[in-house]
Design a protein around this motif. Structure first.
Motif, PDB file in Angstrom:
ATOM      1  N   UNK A 119     102.640  48.029  13.147  1.00 46.66           N
ATOM      2  CA  UNK A 119     102.828  47.588  14.360  1.00 46.66           C
ATOM      3  C   UNK A 119     102.235  47.218  14.779  1.00 46.66           C
ATOM      4  N   UNK A 120     100.835  47.397  14.802  1.00 48.63           N
ATOM      5  CA  UNK A 120      99.904  46.433  15.445  1.00 48.63           C
ATOM      6  C   UNK A 120      99.684  45.266  15.129  1.00 48.63           C
ATOM      7  N   UNK A 121     100.959  44.853  14.177  1.00 48.13           N
ATOM      8  CA  UNK A 121     100.330  42.952  13.548  1.00 48.13           C
ATOM      9  C   UNK A 121     101.887  42.559  14.249  1.00 48.13           C
ATOM     10  N   UNK A 122     103.414  43.538  14.206  1.00 44.77           N
ATOM     11  CA  UNK A 122     104.409  42.524  13.821  1.00 44.77           C
ATOM     12  C   UNK A 122     104.597  42.360  15.294  1.00 44.77           C
ATOM     13  N   UNK A 135     107.276  33.407   6.542  1.00 45.17           N
ATOM     14  CA  UNK A 135     107.581  31.982   5.748  1.00 45.17           C
ATOM     15  C   UNK A 135     108.443  32.325   4.631  1.00 45.17           C
ATOM     16  N   UNK A 136     108.110  33.534   4.139  1.00 41.58           N
ATOM     17  CA  UNK A 136     108.610  34.080   3.054  1.00 41.58           C
ATOM     18  C   UNK A 136     110.606  35.200   2.930  1.00 41.58           C
ATOM     19  N   UNK A 137     109.960  36.087   4.336  1.00 40.73           N
ATOM     20  CA  UNK A 137     111.072  36.327   4.496  1.00 40.73           C
ATOM     21  C   UNK A 137     112.431  35.694   4.969  1.00 40.73           C
ATOM     22  N   UNK A 138     112.124  34.792   5.710  1.00 38.90           N
ATOM     23  CA  UNK A 138     112.818  33.506   6.808  1.00 38.90           C
ATOM     24  C   UNK A 138     113.592  33.994   8.175  1.00 38.90           C
ATOM     25  N   UNK A 139     112.605  35.488   8.091  1.00 34.72           N
ATOM     26  CA  UNK A 139     113.807  36.165   9.694  1.00 34.72           C
ATOM     27  C   UNK A 139     112.908  35.375  10.836  1.00 34.72           C
ATOM     28  N   UNK A 140     112.740  35.528  11.766  1.00 30.19           N
ATOM     29  CA  UNK A 140     111.799  35.162  12.876  1.00 30.19           C
ATOM     30  C   UNK A 140     110.989  36.651  13.588  1.00 30.19           C
ATOM     31  N   UNK A 141     109.769  36.654  13.596  1.00 30.47           N
ATOM     32  CA  UNK A 141     109.473  37.745  13.762  1.00 30.47           C
ATOM     33  C   UNK A 141     110.548  38.661  14.391  1.00 30.47           C
ATOM     34  N   UNK A 142     110.769  38.204  15.886  1.00 30.30           N
ATOM     35  CA  UNK A 142     111.940  39.246  16.587  1.00 30.30           C
ATOM     36  C   UNK A 142     112.548  39.818  16.156  1.00 30.30           C
ATOM     37  N   UNK A 143     113.234  39.097  14.821  1.00 32.13           N
ATOM     38  CA  UNK A 143     113.871  39.646  13.800  1.00 32.13           C
ATOM     39  C   UNK A 143     113.406  40.927  13.409  1.00 32.13           C
ATOM     40  N   UNK A 147     113.681  45.140  13.466  1.00 32.46           N
ATOM     41  CA  UNK A 147     113.925  45.720  11.934  1.00 32.46           C
ATOM     42  C   UNK A 147     113.521  47.025  11.516  1.00 32.46           C
ATOM     43  N   UNK A 148     112.212  46.512  12.585  1.00 38.46           N
ATOM     44  CA  UNK A 148     110.662  47.808  11.674  1.00 38.46           C
ATOM     45  C   UNK A 148     111.251  49.107  12.308  1.00 38.46           C
TER      46      UNK A 148
END
Length: 165
Positions: A119-122, A135-143, A147-148
């Motif tokens: 969490x402290x990175x995301x 680059x791999x998940x193809x999802x925005x960091x917001x998304x 989902x986290x």
């Protein structure tokens, strides 16, 4: 120029080392994009709480040269490399992403796995670049943050003046 996101962390004299790291990065790369600073408990070992944030830079340095430059900044801030992987540190700077590169580039694994694990990175990455895409998940960091499992790691924003004023 590549868009690069870096994570910074410290749990030894946190304010001084985070500020020094930001100053060194600004000196090397110019204007920085800087997330809020978050405090979290140590992960993987018993130790003092960490300050963590994410910084965006633009650079022409290839991945390997960037990694060496970041290591020099860590070393200049008293980073000790002996001892266990999970331990207290004055300053830790990791390359999270370098444009949309993936795989091992110049010995650096991209994107960094901690993006999806900690969490402290995301969270700071999602706040700083909400619409950028992993680059791999193809999802925005917001998304990815939405989902986290946000209850899995406690962290909280702290008041931090990066200018030292």
């Amino acid at each position: 120029m590549a868009q690069v996101f870096l994570s910074l962390g410290s749990n030894i004299d946190r304010e001084r080392h985070i500020r020094a790291g930001l100053d060194a990065l600004a000196g090397q790369f110019g204007a920085l994009q800087v997330s809020r600073v978050f405090e979290s408990v140590a992960v993987g070992f018993d130790g003092d709480n960490f300050y963590n944030l994410v910084v965006g830079i633009h650079t022409d340095l290839p991945v390997g040269q960037l990694a060496l430059r970041l290591r020099e900044i860590e070393d200049a801030n008293g980073r000790l490399r002996a001892g266990p992987k999970f331990s207290a540190r004055t300053l830790d700077i990791d390359i999270l992403t370098y444009d949309d590169l993936s795989g091992t580039v110049d010995g650096v694994k991209l994107p960094r796995g901690e993006i999806l694990k900690n969490a402290f990175v995301l969270l700071p990455l999602a706040e700083l670049a909400p619409d950028a895409v992993h680059p791999l998940e193809r999802k925005s960091y917001r998304q990815l943050w939405e989902e986290y499992d946000q209850a899995s790691q406690e962290l909280w924003p702290v008041s931090f003046d990066a200018s030292g004023g």
